[in-house]
Motif scaffolding. Structure first.
Motif, mmCIF file in Angstrom:
data_model
loop_
_atom_site.group_PDB
_atom_site.id
_atom_site.type_symbol
_atom_site.label_atom_id
_atom_site.label_comp_id
_atom_site.label_asym_id
_atom_site.label_seq_id
_atom_site.Cartn_x
_atom_site.Cartn_y
_atom_site.Cartn_z
ATOM 1 N N ARG A 227 93.772 47.004 35.715
ATOM 2 C CA ARG A 227 94.361 48.204 35.098
ATOM 3 C C ARG A 227 93.672 48.639 33.805
ATOM 4 N N THR A 228 92.615 47.932 33.399
ATOM 5 C CA THR A 228 91.888 48.349 32.184
ATOM 6 C C THR A 228 90.457 48.717 32.571
ATOM 7 N N TYR B 214 109.358 34.385 33.976
ATOM 8 C CA TYR B 214 108.031 34.117 34.579
ATOM 9 C C TYR B 214 108.155 33.050 35.676
ATOM 10 N N THR C 90 92.860 30.593 29.700
ATOM 11 C CA THR C 90 92.567 32.034 29.767
ATOM 12 C C THR C 90 93.368 32.742 28.671
ATOM 13 N N LYS D 62 90.193 40.143 33.937
ATOM 14 C CA LYS D 62 90.082 39.035 32.974
ATOM 15 C C LYS D 62 90.364 37.710 33.684
ATOM 16 N N ASN E 43 96.383 38.017 42.465
ATOM 17 C CA ASN E 43 96.249 37.227 41.238
ATOM 18 C C ASN E 43 96.927 37.877 40.021
HETATM 19 P P1 NDP Z 1 95.003 37.009 32.316
HETATM 20 O O1 NDP Z 1 96.117 37.596 31.513
HETATM 21 O O2 NDP Z 1 93.859 36.376 31.614
HETATM 22 O O3 NDP Z 1 94.433 38.104 33.338
HETATM 23 C C1 NDP Z 1 95.334 38.796 34.148
HETATM 24 C C2 NDP Z 1 94.619 39.974 34.765
HETATM 25 O O4 NDP Z 1 95.592 40.688 35.560
HETATM 26 C C3 NDP Z 1 94.123 40.951 33.717
HETATM 27 O O5 NDP Z 1 92.900 41.518 34.114
HETATM 28 C C4 NDP Z 1 95.220 42.015 33.701
HETATM 29 O O6 NDP Z 1 94.793 43.292 33.269
HETATM 30 C C5 NDP Z 1 95.588 42.053 35.168
HETATM 31 N N1 NDP Z 1 96.897 42.666 35.342
HETATM 32 C C6 NDP Z 1 98.064 42.311 34.749
HETATM 33 N N2 NDP Z 1 99.016 43.193 35.060
HETATM 34 C C7 NDP Z 1 98.451 44.108 35.880
HETATM 35 C C8 NDP Z 1 98.925 45.275 36.516
HETATM 36 N N3 NDP Z 1 100.178 45.716 36.335
HETATM 37 N N4 NDP Z 1 98.082 45.986 37.297
HETATM 38 C C9 NDP Z 1 96.806 45.582 37.471
HETATM 39 N N5 NDP Z 1 96.277 44.502 36.866
HETATM 40 C C10 NDP Z 1 97.105 43.776 36.073
HETATM 41 O O7 NDP Z 1 95.726 35.981 33.290
HETATM 42 P P2 NDP Z 1 95.188 34.623 33.960
HETATM 43 O O8 NDP Z 1 93.826 34.813 34.466
HETATM 44 O O9 NDP Z 1 95.504 33.510 33.051
HETATM 45 O O10 NDP Z 1 96.218 34.500 35.175
HETATM 46 C C11 NDP Z 1 95.871 34.874 36.489
HETATM 47 C C12 NDP Z 1 96.946 34.368 37.420
HETATM 48 O O11 NDP Z 1 97.090 32.954 37.256
HETATM 49 C C13 NDP Z 1 98.334 34.956 37.163
HETATM 50 O O12 NDP Z 1 98.987 35.145 38.390
HETATM 51 C C14 NDP Z 1 99.023 33.871 36.372
HETATM 52 O O13 NDP Z 1 100.425 33.932 36.471
HETATM 53 C C15 NDP Z 1 98.454 32.640 37.034
HETATM 54 N N6 NDP Z 1 98.537 31.436 36.223
HETATM 55 C C16 NDP Z 1 97.914 31.376 35.019
HETATM 56 C C17 NDP Z 1 98.009 30.233 34.251
HETATM 57 C C18 NDP Z 1 97.372 30.121 32.912
HETATM 58 O O14 NDP Z 1 97.719 29.183 32.171
HETATM 59 N N7 NDP Z 1 96.447 30.985 32.545
HETATM 60 C C19 NDP Z 1 98.769 29.060 34.734
HETATM 61 C C20 NDP Z 1 99.367 29.239 36.025
HETATM 62 C C21 NDP Z 1 99.244 30.386 36.735
HETATM 63 P P3 NDP Z 1 95.071 43.769 31.727
HETATM 64 O O15 NDP Z 1 94.472 42.703 30.855
HETATM 65 O O16 NDP Z 1 94.376 45.050 31.680
HETATM 66 O O17 NDP Z 1 96.558 43.846 31.592
#
Ligand code: NDP
Length: 244
Positions: A39-40, A149, A184, A17, A83
């Motif tokens: 993971r999905t 976080y 997101t 995602k 990521n």
């Molecule tokens: P999303 O929640 O939209 O996507 C995160 C993705 O990571 C999902 O596909 C999720 O899978 C996957 N994921 C989470 N946990 C695991 C796990 N244990 N194993 C494998 N996959 C996993 O997040 P964003 O795209 O918004 O964020 C991406 C990065 O950017 C992160 O590091 C976040 O901290 C950082 N970030 C985001 C901000 C924001 O405002 N969006 C701001 C600053 C930093 P599933 O959905 O299946 O759990």
């Protein structure tokens, strides 16, 4: 700037995602053979439909034991984007040890474990490489209700700096990006209240949150040779927030 990754192999975690998904799409567009870990299964299936060349890997990074098994057949990797992360929004007094462990397992421990596996291969092949850890603006400024976080992302910044010191002599660059709130699914967790949104955007000189494409483009730049002398940096993508 025409970034190309022809002949390179990339691994992106959290590829199902948001930012990770769009990083995968851009890497494929730029010619990289790309491994998408998430993971999905349904997310990986739909991504595979959009980008048939990707190599999907199903893995829950919370289980650090399973990471080496999941990556064992992935072959050599030149570019890594750590990521995947979770965000549990809690105040100082609400924070509990279970949430601390869950967050640090995914956001910090998995970043280290995946990087160790990938960097070991880079060193054995004497191939060099580039690693980008996705951190957050939350590591650089105090942020209410994001105690665990923000601490996990400060740890990611620290890990990034140490990796750059120890991997640099092997021609492996390590950097982090520190985005502000980015539109997101994760952003919806902490930023659906318009009052909070206004309070945060008022701290951002550019007056708005980031778009996913604005984060992806900096990640791609840091992966590419256009940033060949950049290592150990934590790069804010924040419209000037950290400077304010
Ligand atoms: P999303 O929640 O939209 O996507 C995160 C993705 O990571 C999902 O596909 C999720 O899978 C996957 N994921 C989470 N946990 C695991 C796990 N244990 N194993 C494998 N996959 C996993 O997040 P964003 O795209 O918004 O964020 C991406 C990065 O950017 C992160 O590091 C976040 O901290 C950082 N970030 C985001 C901000 C924001 O405002 N969006 C701001 C600053 C930093 P599933 O959905 O299946 O759990």
């Amino acid at each position: 700037m025409n970034i190309r990754f022809d002949g390179k192999r990339a691994l992106v975690t959290g590829a199902g995602k948001g930012i990770g998904r769009d990083v995968v799409k851009k890497l494929v567009e730029c010619g990289a053979e790309t491994i998408a870990l998430s993971r999905t299964q349904s997310d990986l299936d739909s991504l595979k439909q959009e980008c048939p060349s990707i190599i999907p890997v199903l893995c829950d990074l919370a289980d650090s034991e399973s990471i080496s098994t999941a990556l064992k057949d992935c072959g050599p990797i030149d570019l890594l984007v750590n990521n995947a992360a979770i965000a549990i929004c809690e105040s100082f007094f609400d924070a509990n040890t279970a949430d601390f462990d869950k967050t640090f397992d995914i956001n910090v421990k998995a970043t280290i474990v995946v990087s160790q596996i990938v960097a070991k291969g880079m060193i054995e092949r004497k191939a060099g490489g580039s690693i980008v850890n996705v951190s957050s603006q939350a590591s650089l400024r105090g942020l209410k209700n994001h105690l665990i976080y923000a601490a996990s992302k400060a740890a990611v910044d620290s890990v990034t700096r140490t990796m750059s010191l120890e991997l640099g002599p092997h021609n492996i660059r390590t950097n982090a990006v520190n985005p502000t709130v980015t539109n997101t699914a994760m952003a919806k967790v902490g930023w659906s209240d318009p009052v909070k949104v206004k309070a945060m955007t008022s701290l951002i000189p550019l007056g708005r949150f980031a778009e996913v494409s604005e984060v992806v483009s900096v990640i791609l730049f840091l992966l590419s040779d256009f940033s060949s002398m950049v290592s150990g940096s934590c790069v804010p993508i924040d419209g000037g927030c950290v400077a304010s």
